[in-house]
Design an enzyme around this catalytic site. Structure first.
Site, PDB file in Angstrom:
ATOM      1  N   ASN A  55      36.685  54.700  54.856  1.00  0.00           N
ATOM      2  CA  ASN A  55      37.949  54.256  54.262  1.00  0.00           C
ATOM      3  C   ASN A  55      37.859  54.518  52.760  1.00  0.00           C
ATOM      4  O   ASN A  55      37.131  53.834  52.057  1.00  0.00           O
ATOM      5  CB  ASN A  55      38.143  52.759  54.553  1.00  0.00           C
ATOM      6  N   TRP A  56      38.603  55.518  52.312  1.00  0.00           N
ATOM      7  CA  TRP A  56      38.480  55.927  50.901  1.00  0.00           C
ATOM      8  C   TRP A  56      39.286  55.050  49.947  1.00  0.00           C
ATOM      9  O   TRP A  56      39.200  55.215  48.734  1.00  0.00           O
ATOM     10  CB  TRP A  56      38.919  57.383  50.754  1.00  0.00           C
ATOM     11  N   LYS A  57      40.141  54.207  50.457  1.00  0.00           N
ATOM     12  CA  LYS A  57      40.960  53.338  49.594  1.00  0.00           C
ATOM     13  C   LYS A  57      41.677  54.203  48.544  1.00  0.00           C
ATOM     14  O   LYS A  57      42.085  55.316  48.865  1.00  0.00           O
ATOM     15  CB  LYS A  57      40.083  52.251  48.978  1.00  0.00           C
ATOM     16  N   HIS A  90      43.946  45.733  56.682  1.00  0.00           N
ATOM     17  CA  HIS A  90      42.728  45.666  55.864  1.00  0.00           C
ATOM     18  C   HIS A  90      42.828  44.451  54.941  1.00  0.00           C
ATOM     19  O   HIS A  90      43.913  44.125  54.460  1.00  0.00           O
ATOM     20  CB  HIS A  90      42.573  46.946  55.045  1.00  0.00           C
ATOM     21  N   GLU A 118      42.194  44.013  51.927  1.00  0.00           N
ATOM     22  CA  GLU A 118      42.811  44.256  50.614  1.00  0.00           C
ATOM     23  C   GLU A 118      44.331  44.267  50.728  1.00  0.00           C
ATOM     24  O   GLU A 118      45.038  43.849  49.821  1.00  0.00           O
ATOM     25  CB  GLU A 118      42.275  45.577  50.026  1.00  0.00           C
ATOM     26  N   GLU A 164      35.623  42.832  59.547  1.00  0.00           N
ATOM     27  CA  GLU A 164      35.256  42.983  58.148  1.00  0.00           C
ATOM     28  C   GLU A 164      35.311  41.625  57.446  1.00  0.00           C
ATOM     29  O   GLU A 164      36.384  41.205  57.002  1.00  0.00           O
ATOM     30  CB  GLU A 164      36.208  43.958  57.456  1.00  0.00           C
ATOM     31  N   GLY A 180      32.645  45.514  49.619  1.00  0.00           N
ATOM     32  CA  GLY A 180      32.439  45.984  48.252  1.00  0.00           C
ATOM     33  C   GLY A 180      31.567  45.064  47.417  1.00  0.00           C
ATOM     34  O   GLY A 180      31.515  45.197  46.189  1.00  0.00           O
ATOM     35  N   SER A 210      30.045  46.630  53.113  1.00  0.00           N
ATOM     36  CA  SER A 210      28.796  47.055  52.467  1.00  0.00           C
ATOM     37  C   SER A 210      27.841  47.790  53.407  1.00  0.00           C
ATOM     38  O   SER A 210      26.625  47.650  53.313  1.00  0.00           O
ATOM     39  CB  SER A 210      28.106  45.864  51.806  1.00  0.00           C
ATOM     40  N   GLY A 225      33.459  51.765  53.336  1.00  0.00           N
ATOM     41  CA  GLY A 225      34.211  52.037  52.116  1.00  0.00           C
ATOM     42  C   GLY A 225      33.389  52.870  51.153  1.00  0.00           C
ATOM     43  O   GLY A 225      33.236  54.086  51.303  1.00  0.00           O
ATOM     44  N   GLY A 226      32.806  52.221  50.160  1.00  0.00           N
ATOM     45  CA  GLY A 226      32.093  52.884  49.060  1.00  0.00           C
ATOM     46  C   GLY A 226      31.135  53.984  49.483  1.00  0.00           C
ATOM     47  O   GLY A 226      31.143  55.082  48.904  1.00  0.00           O
TER      48      GLY A 226
HETATM   49  P1  PGA Z   1      32.739  48.674  51.595  1.00  0.00           P
HETATM   50  O1  PGA Z   1      34.234  48.573  52.159  1.00  0.00           O
HETATM   51  O2  PGA Z   1      31.954  49.506  52.595  1.00  0.00           O
HETATM   52  O3  PGA Z   1      32.852  49.331  50.262  1.00  0.00           O
HETATM   53  O4  PGA Z   1      32.201  47.272  51.523  1.00  0.00           O
HETATM   54  C1  PGA Z   1      34.468  48.441  53.528  1.00  0.00           C
HETATM   55  C2  PGA Z   1      35.952  48.416  53.807  1.00  0.00           C
HETATM   56  O5  PGA Z   1      36.703  47.879  52.991  1.00  0.00           O
HETATM   57  O6  PGA Z   1      36.408  48.934  54.850  1.00  0.00           O
END
Ligand code: PGA
Length: 252
Positions: free
Chosen positions: A10-12, A96, A98, A168, A174, A214, A235-236
């Site tokens: 997930n590149w956000k 998600h 966020e 999640e 993150g 993470s 994500g990251g």
């Molecule tokens: P993260 O994000 O791997 O950077 O913790 C995961 C996500 O939001 O799907």
């Protein structure tokens, strides 16, 4: 029935079109040498990069990060499922954390989006998870049950069995504080059990459930080895070609 393992990045709000191109060139040549039918790989880029990712991607499924539940209309800044479908997108992340926390997304609006996606024969990747406060108050399962019950309202079993879920925990996204494999397995098993309660065992056995929060090359194998965790939403660590390659290598 053996479920496929699945890793989705997930590149956000990261990567320009040019950076997306570079990523897929690297990943394509890597995947050309490493093939296996038993897994699914995915990337969810920004809306602007969806089309270029879709055109360049050979083995990797491309997902949107969000969509609107209405067909069209006066919704400035939004993108409809039909627009996504037009460029060949078949998957979309829904709910998600966020989006839930910054854009007031609720399980009710997620439910409308999931319905719209199925109407257009697309697959939702439905995210659920508790906040730090809910975790500390011992409300994890209650929170997730409610997100599932509301999010899946009036969705028939024939659709639900195609869904991808992502557990999640908000406190792990993150933050570098990943949930232990025991916690992640316990909650993913709980999600499967709740699907069995809401539908039946056959449906529960089919759905794919990912852990997210993470995840990185050094810990992804722990999750992939759990019996109720079918993969990871990352994500990251999905942004760098090298670390994405390291993570997907765990599937070969
Ligand atoms: P993260 O994000 O791997 O950077 O913790 C995961 C996500 O939001 O799907």
């Amino acid at each position: 029935m053996k479920r496929k393992k699945i890793i989705i990045g997930n590149w956000k709000m990261n990567k320009t079109i040019q950076e997306t191109q570079k990523f897929f060139e690297t990943i394509n040549s890597f995947l050309a040498k490493n093939k296996n039918e038993d897994y699914l790989l995915g990337i969810a880029p920004s809306y602007l990069s969806l089309q270029v990712a879709k055109n360049l991607s050979k083995e990797v499924l491309i997902a949107a990060q969000n969509c609107h539940y209405e067909e069209n209309g006066a919704f400035t800044g939004e993108v409809s499922v039909t627009m996504l479908q037009e460029i060949g997108i078949h998957y979309c992340i829904i709910g998600h954390s966020e989006r839930r926390s910054y854009y007031q997304e609720t399980s009710e609006s997620c439910n409308l989006k999931i319905k719209k996606l199925f109407e257009k024969k697309m697959i939702p990747i439905y995210c659920v998870g508790e906040t730090l406060q809910q975790y500390e108050q011992g409300m994890t399962k209650e929170t997730i049950y409610s997100q599932l019950e509301i999010g899946l309202q009036s969705i028939p079993k024939e659709d639900v069995e195609k869904m991808i879920f992502a557990y999640e925990p908000v406190w792990s996204i993150g933050t570098g504080k990943n949930a232990s494999k025991e916690i992640a397995e316990d909650i993913c098993a709980f999600i499967r059990l709740m699907i069995e309660n809401l539908y039946d065992q056959e449906t529960a056995k089919k759905v794919l459930i990912q852990y997210g929060g993470s995840v990185k090359p050094s810990n992804i194998a722990e999750y992939l080895n759990q019996s109720n965790i079918d993969g990871a939403l990352v994500g990251g660590a999905s942004l760098k070609e090298e670390s994405f390659k390291e993570m997907i290598s765990e599937l070969f």
